[in-house]
Write a protein that holds these residues in place. Structure first.
Motif, PDB file in Angstrom:
ATOM      1  N   THR A   7       0.948  -1.346   0.013  1.00 48.07           N
ATOM      2  CA  THR A   7       0.004   0.144  -0.074  1.00 48.07           C
ATOM      3  C   THR A   7       0.863   1.373   0.178  1.00 48.07           C
ATOM      4  O   THR A   7       0.655   2.224  -0.478  1.00 48.07           O
ATOM      5  CB  THR A   7      -0.813   0.085   1.273  1.00 48.07           C
ATOM      6  OG1 THR A   7      -1.601  -1.037   1.163  1.00 48.07           O
ATOM      7  CG2 THR A   7      -2.037   1.361   1.113  1.00 48.07           C
ATOM      8  N   VAL A   8       1.942   1.278   0.842  1.00 45.33           N
ATOM      9  CA  VAL A   8       2.827   2.309   0.799  1.00 45.33           C
ATOM     10  C   VAL A   8       3.659   2.673  -0.427  1.00 45.33           C
ATOM     11  O   VAL A   8       3.691   3.523  -0.954  1.00 45.33           O
ATOM     12  CB  VAL A   8       3.912   2.281   2.147  1.00 45.33           C
ATOM     13  CG1 VAL A   8       5.085   3.143   1.916  1.00 45.33           C
ATOM     14  CG2 VAL A   8       3.169   2.305   3.295  1.00 45.33           C
ATOM     15  N   ASP A   9       3.994   1.456  -1.233  1.00 40.81           N
ATOM     16  CA  ASP A   9       4.557   1.505  -2.542  1.00 40.81           C
ATOM     17  C   ASP A   9       3.512   2.147  -3.472  1.00 40.81           C
ATOM     18  O   ASP A   9       3.965   3.083  -4.278  1.00 40.81           O
ATOM     19  CB  ASP A   9       4.995   0.228  -2.883  1.00 40.81           C
ATOM     20  CG  ASP A   9       6.154  -0.383  -2.149  1.00 40.81           C
ATOM     21  OD1 ASP A   9       6.727   0.527  -1.597  1.00 40.81           O
ATOM     22  OD2 ASP A   9       6.547  -1.601  -2.339  1.00 40.81           O
ATOM     23  N   LYS A  10       2.291   1.863  -3.378  1.00 44.15           N
ATOM     24  CA  LYS A  10       1.471   2.440  -4.301  1.00 44.15           C
ATOM     25  C   LYS A  10       1.028   3.802  -4.105  1.00 44.15           C
ATOM     26  O   LYS A  10       1.060   4.559  -4.975  1.00 44.15           O
ATOM     27  CB  LYS A  10      -0.005   1.476  -4.255  1.00 44.15           C
ATOM     28  CG  LYS A  10      -1.311   2.169  -5.346  1.00 44.15           C
ATOM     29  CD  LYS A  10      -2.179   1.093  -5.264  1.00 44.15           C
ATOM     30  CE  LYS A  10      -3.295   1.670  -6.179  1.00 44.15           C
ATOM     31  NZ  LYS A  10      -4.647   0.883  -6.134  1.00 44.15           N
ATOM     32  N   ILE A  11       0.951   4.234  -2.928  1.00 41.87           N
ATOM     33  CA  ILE A  11       0.755   5.578  -2.564  1.00 41.87           C
ATOM     34  C   ILE A  11       2.081   6.432  -2.947  1.00 41.87           C
ATOM     35  O   ILE A  11       1.832   7.542  -3.449  1.00 41.87           O
ATOM     36  CB  ILE A  11       0.306   5.653  -0.988  1.00 41.87           C
ATOM     37  CG1 ILE A  11      -0.893   5.162  -0.608  1.00 41.87           C
ATOM     38  CG2 ILE A  11       0.523   7.343  -0.536  1.00 41.87           C
ATOM     39  CD1 ILE A  11      -1.230   5.182   0.670  1.00 41.87           C
ATOM     40  N   ALA A  12       3.178   5.957  -2.598  1.00 44.32           N
ATOM     41  CA  ALA A  12       4.184   6.495  -2.949  1.00 44.32           C
ATOM     42  C   ALA A  12       4.587   6.723  -4.558  1.00 44.32           C
ATOM     43  O   ALA A  12       4.809   7.879  -4.795  1.00 44.32           O
ATOM     44  CB  ALA A  12       5.688   5.808  -2.303  1.00 44.32           C
ATOM     45  N   HIS A  13       4.302   5.781  -5.126  1.00 36.92           N
ATOM     46  CA  HIS A  13       4.292   5.834  -6.773  1.00 36.92           C
ATOM     47  C   HIS A  13       3.034   6.916  -7.167  1.00 36.92           C
ATOM     48  O   HIS A  13       3.388   7.718  -7.958  1.00 36.92           O
ATOM     49  CB  HIS A  13       3.797   4.636  -7.442  1.00 36.92           C
ATOM     50  CG  HIS A  13       3.550   4.577  -8.629  1.00 36.92           C
ATOM     51  ND1 HIS A  13       4.768   4.728  -9.856  1.00 36.92           N
ATOM     52  CD2 HIS A  13       2.390   4.469  -9.637  1.00 36.92           C
ATOM     53  CE1 HIS A  13       4.157   4.932 -10.875  1.00 36.92           C
ATOM     54  NE2 HIS A  13       3.088   4.715 -10.753  1.00 36.92           N
ATOM     55  N   LEU A  14       1.750   6.832  -6.564  1.00 29.30           N
ATOM     56  CA  LEU A  14       1.022   8.076  -6.841  1.00 29.30           C
ATOM     57  C   LEU A  14       1.413   9.223  -6.706  1.00 29.30           C
ATOM     58  O   LEU A  14       1.117  10.205  -7.409  1.00 29.30           O
ATOM     59  CB  LEU A  14      -0.223   7.560  -6.241  1.00 29.30           C
ATOM     60  CG  LEU A  14      -1.018   6.234  -6.812  1.00 29.30           C
ATOM     61  CD1 LEU A  14      -2.289   6.119  -6.040  1.00 29.30           C
ATOM     62  CD2 LEU A  14      -1.430   6.539  -8.279  1.00 29.30           C
ATOM     63  N   ALA A  15       2.227   9.544  -5.376  1.00 32.80           N
ATOM     64  CA  ALA A  15       2.516  10.679  -5.334  1.00 32.80           C
ATOM     65  C   ALA A  15       4.006  11.033  -5.710  1.00 32.80           C
ATOM     66  O   ALA A  15       4.655  12.118  -5.374  1.00 32.80           O
ATOM     67  CB  ALA A  15       2.850  10.797  -3.543  1.00 32.80           C
ATOM     68  N   ARG A  16       4.509  10.372  -6.330  1.00 36.52           N
ATOM     69  CA  ARG A  16       5.780  10.418  -7.076  1.00 36.52           C
ATOM     70  C   ARG A  16       6.776  10.596  -6.089  1.00 36.52           C
ATOM     71  O   ARG A  16       7.741  11.585  -6.095  1.00 36.52           O
ATOM     72  CB  ARG A  16       5.845  11.563  -8.009  1.00 36.52           C
ATOM     73  CG  ARG A  16       4.571  11.361  -9.160  1.00 36.52           C
ATOM     74  CD  ARG A  16       5.158  10.237 -10.193  1.00 36.52           C
ATOM     75  NE  ARG A  16       4.250  10.603 -11.285  1.00 36.52           N
ATOM     76  CZ  ARG A  16       3.351   9.616 -11.535  1.00 36.52           C
ATOM     77  NH1 ARG A  16       2.939   8.635 -10.550  1.00 36.52           N
ATOM     78  NH2 ARG A  16       2.454   9.701 -12.578  1.00 36.52           N
ATOM     79  N   LEU A  17       6.880   9.750  -5.129  1.00 33.60           N
ATOM     80  CA  LEU A  17       7.778   9.799  -4.003  1.00 33.60           C
ATOM     81  C   LEU A  17       8.823   8.455  -4.124  1.00 33.60           C
ATOM     82  O   LEU A  17       8.330   7.416  -4.390  1.00 33.60           O
ATOM     83  CB  LEU A  17       7.189   9.934  -2.653  1.00 33.60           C
ATOM     84  CG  LEU A  17       6.633  11.037  -2.310  1.00 33.60           C
ATOM     85  CD1 LEU A  17       5.442  10.746  -0.932  1.00 33.60           C
ATOM     86  CD2 LEU A  17       7.114  12.272  -2.286  1.00 33.60           C
ATOM     87  N   GLU A  18      10.150   8.773  -3.559  1.00 35.27           N
ATOM     88  CA  GLU A  18      11.068   7.803  -3.632  1.00 35.27           C
ATOM     89  C   GLU A  18      11.306   7.367  -1.976  1.00 35.27           C
ATOM     90  O   GLU A  18      11.824   8.443  -1.546  1.00 35.27           O
ATOM     91  CB  GLU A  18      12.401   7.832  -4.586  1.00 35.27           C
ATOM     92  CG  GLU A  18      12.011   7.797  -5.874  1.00 35.27           C
ATOM     93  CD  GLU A  18      13.356   7.996  -6.738  1.00 35.27           C
ATOM     94  OE1 GLU A  18      14.411   7.741  -6.018  1.00 35.27           O
ATOM     95  OE2 GLU A  18      13.185   8.480  -7.653  1.00 35.27           O
ATOM     96  N   LEU A  19      10.762   6.215  -1.426  1.00 32.60           N
ATOM     97  CA  LEU A  19      11.305   6.146  -0.127  1.00 32.60           C
ATOM     98  C   LEU A  19      12.123   5.104  -0.015  1.00 32.60           C
ATOM     99  O   LEU A  19      12.167   4.076  -0.398  1.00 32.60           O
ATOM    100  CB  LEU A  19       9.751   5.736   0.566  1.00 32.60           C
ATOM    101  CG  LEU A  19       8.525   6.559   0.518  1.00 32.60           C
ATOM    102  CD1 LEU A  19       7.499   6.145   1.108  1.00 32.60           C
ATOM    103  CD2 LEU A  19       8.936   7.872   1.333  1.00 32.60           C
ATOM    104  N   ALA A  20      13.050   5.382   1.209  1.00 35.91           N
ATOM    105  CA  ALA A  20      14.112   4.432   1.520  1.00 35.91           C
ATOM    106  C   ALA A  20      13.619   3.311   2.199  1.00 35.91           C
ATOM    107  O   ALA A  20      12.387   3.633   2.860  1.00 35.91           O
ATOM    108  CB  ALA A  20      15.400   5.088   1.997  1.00 35.91           C
ATOM    109  N   PRO A  21      14.187   2.269   2.321  1.00 36.37           N
ATOM    110  CA  PRO A  21      13.320   1.060   3.179  1.00 36.37           C
ATOM    111  C   PRO A  21      13.058   1.457   4.622  1.00 36.37           C
ATOM    112  O   PRO A  21      11.912   1.291   5.238  1.00 36.37           O
ATOM    113  CB  PRO A  21      14.312   0.042   3.194  1.00 36.37           C
ATOM    114  CG  PRO A  21      15.160   0.157   1.804  1.00 36.37           C
ATOM    115  CD  PRO A  21      15.208   1.371   1.474  1.00 36.37           C
TER     116      PRO A  21
END
Length: 95
Positions: A7-21
């Motif tokens: 879910t976090v990966d999908k939200i980050a993709h939609l928000a165009r964010l790159e999150l470290a582990p």
């Protein structure tokens, strides 16, 4: 509902964010706290409570626009770092 890594990966993709582990782990914890708080709010009995649209029942009180001070073009351009006789000149920002 609980937030998982997908879910976090999908939200980050939609928000165009790159999150470290490690950021993902923090985001999962924060989002689950938010959803937990929302679940607590859902437990509150709101029977007979009107939905709140605005913070107050008062109408918007707007003042009339009144011109208080008029300056001339020369006065407006007096302290401009770069100008011709009628316009402010700025660096080009669009290619």
């Amino acid at each position: 509902m609980t937030i998982d890594e997908q879910t976090v990966d999908k939200i980050a993709h939609l928000a165009r964010l790159e999150l470290a582990p490690d950021e993902k782990a923090e985001m999962i914890a924060d989002m689950n706290k938010i959803l937990g708080f929302m679940d607590k709010l859902n437990e509150v009995d709101t029977t007979g409570v009107e939905p709140l649209v605005y913070m107050t029942d008062e109408p918007n009180v707007l003042r009339d626009d009144v011109v208080k001070q008029i300056i001339t073009t020369e006065e407006a351009l007096k302290n401009a770092p770069d100008h011709d006789n009628s316009h402010f000149l700025v660096a080009k920002v669009i290619k």
